[in-house]
Design an enzyme around this catalytic site. Structure first.
Site, mmCIF file in Angstrom:
data_model
loop_
_atom_site.group_PDB
_atom_site.id
_atom_site.type_symbol
_atom_site.label_atom_id
_atom_site.label_comp_id
_atom_site.label_asym_id
_atom_site.label_seq_id
_atom_site.Cartn_x
_atom_site.Cartn_y
_atom_site.Cartn_z
ATOM 1 N N LYS A 173 0.847 -1.197 0.000
ATOM 2 C CA LYS A 173 0.000 0.000 0.000
ATOM 3 C C LYS A 173 0.875 1.237 0.000
ATOM 4 C CE LYS A 173 -2.767 2.981 2.807
ATOM 5 N NZ LYS A 173 -1.978 4.033 2.218
ATOM 6 N N GLU A 248 8.520 -0.215 11.738
ATOM 7 C CA GLU A 248 9.598 0.786 11.662
ATOM 8 C C GLU A 248 8.948 2.140 11.889
ATOM 9 O OE1 GLU A 248 12.717 0.251 11.394
ATOM 10 O OE2 GLU A 248 12.710 -1.857 10.835
ATOM 11 N N CYS A 282 13.052 9.501 9.234
ATOM 12 C CA CYS A 282 12.792 8.858 10.519
ATOM 13 C C CYS A 282 14.016 8.914 11.413
ATOM 14 C CB CYS A 282 12.373 7.412 10.306
ATOM 15 S SG CYS A 282 13.557 6.498 9.313
ATOM 16 N N GLU A 379 8.039 14.316 17.732
ATOM 17 C CA GLU A 379 8.688 14.254 16.422
ATOM 18 C C GLU A 379 8.140 15.369 15.521
ATOM 19 O OE1 GLU A 379 7.763 10.844 13.946
ATOM 20 O OE2 GLU A 379 9.844 10.702 13.276
#
Ligand code: NAD
Length: 487
Positions: A173, A248, A282, A379
């Site tokens: 996806k 992840e 990330c 974040e």
């Protein structure tokens, strides 16, 4: 407007819906994407299931899988520039990085091509006479792969490569934000000659398409990259099919600079760690921990470098920082900087979005010394660096580990023994010493804590897409003795 299609069961098809894709450099729609909902997802998973257990894939040898992966690697290399331009157009990630990264993605497929015929079972020295016992390594099953927008070809390669090497089939996806490069990549899967249904690629929204995929009863494993909140949804949905997961997730990675470091080199690495990819990485080294005695000098160096960065159109090779991928992302960064400043953090440079078209935000540094700034905990996924200072090694380790995340970390020092102590003390899946943001297909990658579990890269990633079957074969012709005693 350009039109894209899904790739399901070896054929290109429209989705149940359509939606526009926005060019982050202008804020205007530039292409129309197909939207998969429950029925498209079901069709893709059924195709993957059939390919795995009934189709040609079931009879494809490991050597043939390797050859197909080599062919795919060559096709990625040959089409890298086109794919890079699409990724840049659809996500705003600068062409300088996408062209280099996608050329390197070919090496990931090449690495897993070489691994396909090296996934071995084993023979067990069993503690019984007249019995042969061995382990077969079999593909785990149909894998659902869900990726975010920031590096779709890279983040899917680290899943598709090992899963194909292991013999799995899959439904990938693409993110609804910037799916063009992955939908285009489907043409290479087709051209490489993978049997129909082995790799299916679609896109759609998280709550409809993503959720339907994660809970589909024929999905055996979910390989996810994205944010921790989405990961929780995925894990809850995986309770439906009891699929295994590899996650992840995000990070708030510490970048630690000691006074004895090569400061010029550390500053360049910090620029790479927080401003490359407009901070949408990330592994962004978003918390700078700097030894107090050199704080002013090092932050001054960084400020000069940040202010010299060339901001511009992402398709221009000279551009160093492009737009954020979405207006939502720009608004999130803006709000988090505002909250941090309201909490007492001091702006060193940047701190605002650019006016005009596109989702641009200035490279930003905020001094958070002595402040409980939200920027130290949350974040950004944007070009914002939060700075704190430390007095000694113990304080550096305490601050570095003061986060529920644990993805990456950087340590800059010339002191060898201290570097080794730091490597052991930091709770993160990656420690870079005197370097930052280096990756390789050969090196496993993944997080601790809220940064997820499972590893991508290396041989271990291919084994994660397998499960063992234990085979017991009795070699005696004598009748089985006493059936009421386990033996
Ligand atoms: P996100 O979690 O919002 O979305 C990621 C993907 O999940 C998208 O394809 C989305 O459609 C899908 N999704 C959303 N809701 C879903 C649901 N309920 N069920 C199933 N799928 C669903 O992440 P994002 O904002 O696109 O990407 C940024 C995040 O990704 C950051 O937190 C970043 O740190 C993380 N990230 C991690 C890595 C890594 O390797 N550790 C790499 C890149 C990005």
């Amino acid at each position: 407007m350009e039109q894209f299609q899904h790739y399901i069961d070896g054929a290109f098809s429209d989705g149940e819906g359509r939606f526009p894709s926005i060019d982050p450099a202008t804020g205007a729609p530039w292409a129309e994407m197909p939207e998969a909902r429950e029925a498209d997802v079901d069709r893709a998973v059924e195709a993957a299931h059939k390919a795995l257990y009934e189709g040609a894939w079931a009879k494809t040898t490991a050597t043939q899988r390797g050859k197909l992966l080599y062919r795919l690697a060559d096709l990625v290399a040959a089409n890298a520039q086109k794919l890079a331009e699409l990724e840049t157009r659809d996500t705003g990630k600068i062409i300088r990085e996408t062209s280099a990264q996608i050329a390197y993605v070919a090496d990931y497929y090449r690495y897993y091509a070489g691994i396909a015929d090296k996934i071995e079972g084993s023979y067990l020295p069993i503690d019984k006479p007249d019995m042969d016992v061995w382990l077969r390594r079999e593909p785990v099953g149909v894998v659902a792969m869900v990726v975010p927008w920031n590096s779709q070809l890279f983040l899917s390669a680290v899943k598709i490569g090992p899963a194909l090497a292991a013999g799995c089939t899959m439904v990938v996806k693409a993110s609804e934000d910037g799916p063009a490069p992955l939908l285009e990549f489907a043409r290479l899967i087709d051209e490489a000659g993978f049997p129909a249904g082995v790799v299916n690629i679609l896109t759609g929204f998280g709550s409809s398409c993503g959720a339907a995929l994660a809970r589909h009863p024929k999905v055996a494993h979910i390989a996810f990259t994205g944010g921790p909140e989405t990961a929780r949804h995925i894990v809850r949905n995986s309770a439906e099919n009891l699929a295994s997961t590899s996650l992840e997730l995000g990070g708030k990675s510490p970048f630690i600079v000691y006074a004895d470091a090569d400061l010029e080199s550390a500053a360049n690495a910090q620029v790479a760690g927080i401003f490359a990819a407009t901070g949408q990485s990330c592994v962004a080294g978003s918390r700078l921990l700097v030894e107090r005695s050199i704080k002013d000098q090092f932050v001054g160096l960084l400020k000069a470098k940040a202010e010299a960065i060339r901001i511009g159109g992402p398709l221009d090779m000279a551009t160093e920082v492009g737009p954020l991928a979405t207006s939502r992302q720009r608004d999130h960064v803006t709000a988090l900087v505002e909250r941090s400043v309201a909490a007492g953090a001091r702006l060193v440079t940047g701190g605002k979005a650019l006016s005009g078209d596109g989702f641009y935000y200035l490279p930003t540094i905020i001094d958070c010394d002595g402040v409980a700034s939200p920027s130290l905990a949350e974040e950004f996924f944007g070009p914002v660096l939060s700075v704190v200072s430390f007095e000694d090694e113990a304080e550096a380790v305490r601050i570095a580990n003061d986060t529920p995340f644990g993805l990456a970390s950087g340590v800059f020092t010339q002191n060898l023994t201290r570097a080794h102590r730091m490597i052991k003390s930091i709770r993160a899946g990656v420690v870079w010493v005197n370097t930052y943001r280096a990756v390789s297909p050969i090196a496993p990658f993944g997080g601790y804590g809220l940064s997820g579990h499972g590893r991508e890269g290396g041989m271990a990633a291919a084994l994660d897409f397998t499960r063992t079957k234990t085979v017991w074969l009795r070699t005696s012709d004598d009748p089985i003795p006493d059936p009421f005693v386990i033996r």
